[in-house]
Design an enzyme around this catalytic site. Structure first.
Site, short mmCIF file in Angstrom:
data_model
loop_
_atom_site.label_atom_id
_atom_site.label_comp_id
_atom_site.label_asym_id
_atom_site.label_seq_id
_atom_site.Cartn_x
_atom_site.Cartn_y
_atom_site.Cartn_z
N VAL A 349 0.85 -1.20 0.00
CA VAL A 349 0.00 0.00 0.00
C VAL A 349 0.88 1.25 0.00
O VAL A 349 0.61 2.22 -0.72
CB VAL A 349 -0.95 -0.01 1.20
CG1 VAL A 349 -1.78 1.28 1.24
CG2 VAL A 349 -1.87 -1.23 1.16
N GLU A 350 1.94 1.22 0.78
CA GLU A 350 2.84 2.37 0.86
C GLU A 350 3.44 2.72 -0.50
O GLU A 350 3.37 3.86 -0.96
CB GLU A 350 3.96 2.08 1.86
CG GLU A 350 5.01 3.19 1.94
CD GLU A 350 6.20 2.81 2.81
OE1 GLU A 350 6.71 3.69 3.52
OE2 GLU A 350 6.62 1.63 2.76
#
Length: 842
Positions: A349-350
């Site tokens: 996600v990052e």
């Protein structure tokens, strides 16, 4: 009240006021009452917790998308910031509009879309535990980093793809484990019994079903996937418990539709993971074992739809339990496993948020370039209009489901093209009504994956099968063209289903041509309702119509006991299965044999038993079970292998033995019992490795082929150790398509043409039957039409049996060396099984 007491009272009051905003969201530990990793969280508790988070956090919504065969609910979560939630339909539709799969104006509100899929294999349990932690950490108020990520990113989470398999595994483990886990690998809690929790209810591997969508769970998931088409898709898995963690980039071979950007960003994501794993000192590996070629995985299928598709593999699996001692001596726990998956989830996600704009841009380019300038040698794929209509209908329905456009050629023309039936490029004739599938469309890359005659392999060491072309899969004639032909969009799948009824209103007999599985479904339905049927063993003409051998002849005379319901049953079944019937006013035919002839054979009602359980291949047993229960819709009694000796087989006239090793099951006594039952009139159908077990046994004529010509040379015996795996490839058939000659005068092959294109998935070779019928055979070393097969394997397969029938006393043995039901997707093979059940031996 002193100052301190006043302060405590004030803080308690403040806490009670604030609790509706923050304090109601509980961590998994607080909500479930145990620390994640101490025990497994069963499906219903996973649902309870994710529902709790959706209820208490304005960053999460929960959506039901279906249920499993065992009626467990399937859900997915949308995780993003409140502003994105308010505009989620705009974001979703924008994503579809920019890739050409949805009409409408594109606005600037575009976000990166990340889909995290957990627990597709039920006994690879750590990922659903990781999903709970990942969900909480993405939305808990103290995580400022995650809050920033969710500003430009929408995260979709499916916390448990295969709850039937997972609960099967978890419930078993809880029954056999003590108060504390026993880490010794020889403890019974590390010895999962048959069939294990990996598969779903029908024992299918859902991670091989993405493209084919045979199973209910996959079909329902794809309906949601089409609504989103994420830019990133992660499929969480586990491997052997001694293995380090695996993440992208993947191994070769990569399919040629995969772009340089997709390769590049896999590496970018992997590099982000490396930072976290290096910091913790966790072992990992990349670029090995897990390739991106076979289209039906949770990493390849999304990749072929423009995403960055990835498999993440954690050590563990069904052997690991809650804790297991590894070969190095340290202990791997469930907590360790879930933490690794949690780390790669957050890292994914990052890095997606960090590159959101580029992800969106490249995702759009993937589809736009396919529409405007598709890669690959072939630009147009042709399906001849003269193919069997049911087969065309099935293919076009699949194309509709995959949002693939098609139409007619519009005019006659002659061009150079690859002919799928010959495997040669030659002059071919295109008719105006032939069906055209162009690569010039948003889904052009997936068109290429489905139709390319012989997809290029950069490395023969693949993880799975190497061929699956739609022409061979459905049994259709057609061509691949380098020329571009723009299809006329004037046809639908339903155009090829226009059943009619002709002939007498009160016929002497109903007649149905026999050429597809839909005909078999019709027969299955009327048989269960008490109708007695016959089939013709020769071609015949009647009423100006020609019917081929295998055609059903359903006479009124045999069905007097049904009275007035006879016509109703037949006509309702015809409507249910879209069948055309001819009502013959007489039993006399213009040419061929009259309906009272011995050439019009009575069909004995099949009473089918399927041996299943310990010793059988769960996957093959599941394929057969699903075929009868969900596709043919005909009853088959499942008999546990442990009960074979005690079961009275005389209650059945068809016995099916799936592939398997049958250790301790197919003993001499058991084989003698089966042989005696068969010789007394039974019909035995065998698959795969079971043929090897029976080959050479008394009463069974099947013999494995021994090829002396391929004995290793001195040079091969002195090959380096490091080359051992690659050298074995010369004798491998990992899954490729072979042109099989068919004796279609035999009932096993009714409804087939001169050739059948068989999917071979192993190198087993068998001699022709000395007596009996060699119905399907590979007669040439050049029979390999698509996919990889080693040069030695091709030589060894020359003049070998693919499927055949051996008379055995009063009964029959039907040998399926090749598996027509492989993963439930080889559509053109399924009629062989129906023929074996209904026709052979009558």
């Amino acid at each position: 009240m002193n100052k301190r007491a006043w302060l405590i009272t004030f803080l308690l009051l403040l806490s009670s006021i604030a609790s509706p905003i923050f304090a109601q969201l509980q961590s998994p530990e607080d909500y479930l009452g145990y620390e994640l990793g101490q025990r497994w969280t069963p499906h219903h508790n996973v649902l309870d917790y994710v529902s709790h988070v959706a209820e208490e956090s304005n960053l999460v919504t929960i959506h039901s998308y279906g249920e499993t065969y065992e009626h467990r609910e399937l859900v997915y979560l949308i995780v993003t910031n409140p502003e994105n939630h308010e505009n989620i339909e705009e974001i979703r539709l924008n994503n579809l509009r920019m890739i050409g799969l949805q009409e409408g104006e594109i606005t600037e509100n575009q976000k990166a879309i990340v889909w995290l899929s957990y627990n597709v294999h039920g006994n690879e349990t750590s990922s659903s535990e990781a999903a709970l932690k990942t969900l909480y950490e993405l939305v808990q108020p103290g995580n400022r980093e995650a809050k920033n990520w969710l500003e430009n990113t929408v995260v979709l989470m499916d916390p448990m793809i295969n709850p039937d398999g997972r609960d099967r595994y978890v419930n078993w483990y809880k029954q056999v484990a003590g108060e504390s886990p026993d880490a010794s690998p020889i403890a019974r809690e590390h010895d999962e019994p048959w069939p294990g929790g990996r598969s779903n209810h029908y024992l299918f591997d859902l991670n091989r079903d993405w493209a084919w969508q045979v199973q209910k769970e996959t079909q329902q998931r794809f309906d949601i996937y089409k609504q989103w088409y994420p830019h990133i898709h992660v499929d969480y898995h586990e491997q052997g418990y001694n293995s380090p963690y695996y993440f992208a980039p993947a191994a070769e071979p990569f399919h040629k539709v995969i772009t340089e950007w997709q390769r590049e960003f896999q590496t970018t994501i992997g590099e982000n993971h490396i930072q976290y794993f290096d910091e913790e000192g966790w072992l990992y590996f990349t670029k090995e074992r897990f390739d991106l070629f076979y289209p039906s995985y949770g990493d390849t299928w999304p990749t072929f739809h423009g995403a960055i598709g990835m498999t993440y593999e954690q050590a563990g699996g069904g052997s690991a339990g809650l804790a297991i001692q590894k070969a190095e001596g340290d202990t791997l726990t469930l907590k360790d496993r879930l933490m690794h998956h949690y780390t790669t989830g957050m890292s994914t996600v990052e890095v997606s948020s960090q590159h959101a704009d580029r992800l969106i841009e490249e995702f759009q380019r993937y589809f736009n370039e396919a529409e405007e300038n598709p890669a690959g040698e072939y630009k147009t794929f042709v399906i001849k209009a003269g193919n069997q209509p049911d087969k065309i209908y099935d293919l076009l329905s699949d194309l509709d489901n995959n949002q693939i456009e098609y139409g007619t050629a519009g005019e006659d023309r002659n061009l150079d093209g690859y002919d799928y039936s010959t495997g040669e490029t030659e002059r071919v004739s295109i008719s105006d009504d032939d069906i055209i599938v162009s690569a010039y469309q948003p889904q052009g890359n997936f068109v290429r994956v489905l139709f390319e005659p012989n997809p290029e392999l950069s490395d023969s060491l693949t993880y799975d099968i190497t061929a699956w072309d739609a022409h061979y899969r459905y049994g259709l004639e057609g061509y691949a063209l380098e020329n571009r032909i723009n299809p006329e969009m004037d046809i639908r799948a339903d155009d090829f289903r226009s059943p009619d009824y002709t002939g007498s209103d009160q016929p002497y007999a109903y007649i149905l041509d026999w050429s597809s599985l839909d005909d078999a479904r019709f027969l299955a339905e009327i048989t269960q309702k008490g109708v007695k049927s016959r089939f013709s063993k020769i071609d015949f003409d009647i009423g100006g119509k020609t019917f081929k051998k295998g055609s059903l002849v359903i006479t009124r005379n045999n069905n007097d006991e049904l009275g007035d319901s006879f016509d109703e049953i037949i006509q309702n079944a015809a409507r249910n299965h879209h069948r055309s019937l001819y009502g013959s006013p007489s039993g006399y035919v213009d040419s061929g044999s009259d309906f009272g002839s011995g050439n019009v054979e009575y069909i004995e009602e099949p009473k089918v038993a399927l041996l299943i359980g310990e010793g059988t291949s769960s996957l093959n047993a599941g394929e057969i079970w699903h075929f009868f229960d969900q596709q043919l819709n005909y009853p088959a009694t499942l008999i546990n292998t442990n009960n074979l000796i005690s079961t009275n087989l005389n209650s059945f006239n068809v016995l099916i033995l799936p592939s398997g090793y049958y250790s301790g099951i197919l003993t001499d006594h058991a084989i003698e019992k089966i042989s005696s039952w068969t010789s007394s009139g039974g019909k035995l159908i065998t698959f795969g490795n079971t043929n090897r077990i029976l080959a050479g046994r008394d009463g069974f004529q099947l013999q494995q082929k021994v090829n002396q010509e391929n004995e290793p040379t001195n040079e091969e015996m002195l090959r380096p150790y490091e080359d051992r795996t690659r050298n074995r490839a010369s004798s491998r058939v990992p899954g490729s398509i072979f042109k099989t000659s068919v004796d279609n005068s035999h009932p096993l092959a009714y409804g087939y043409e001169e050739f059948y294109y068989s999917l071979k998935t192993d190198e087993d070779t068998y001699e022709y039957l000395d007596t009996g019928w060699n119905v399907g055979t590979v007669q040439s070393s050049e029979a390999n039409m698509s996919g990889f097969a080693g040069y030695k394997a091709k030589q060894e397969l020359e003049n070998t049996l693919s499927f055949g029938v051996q008379p055995h006393g009063s009964g029959q043995v039907i040998y399926f060396i090749d598996n027509p039901l492989y993963r439930g997707f080889w559509e053109n093979g399924k009629l062989l099984i129906a023929n074996a059940v209904f026709f052979v031996g009558n």
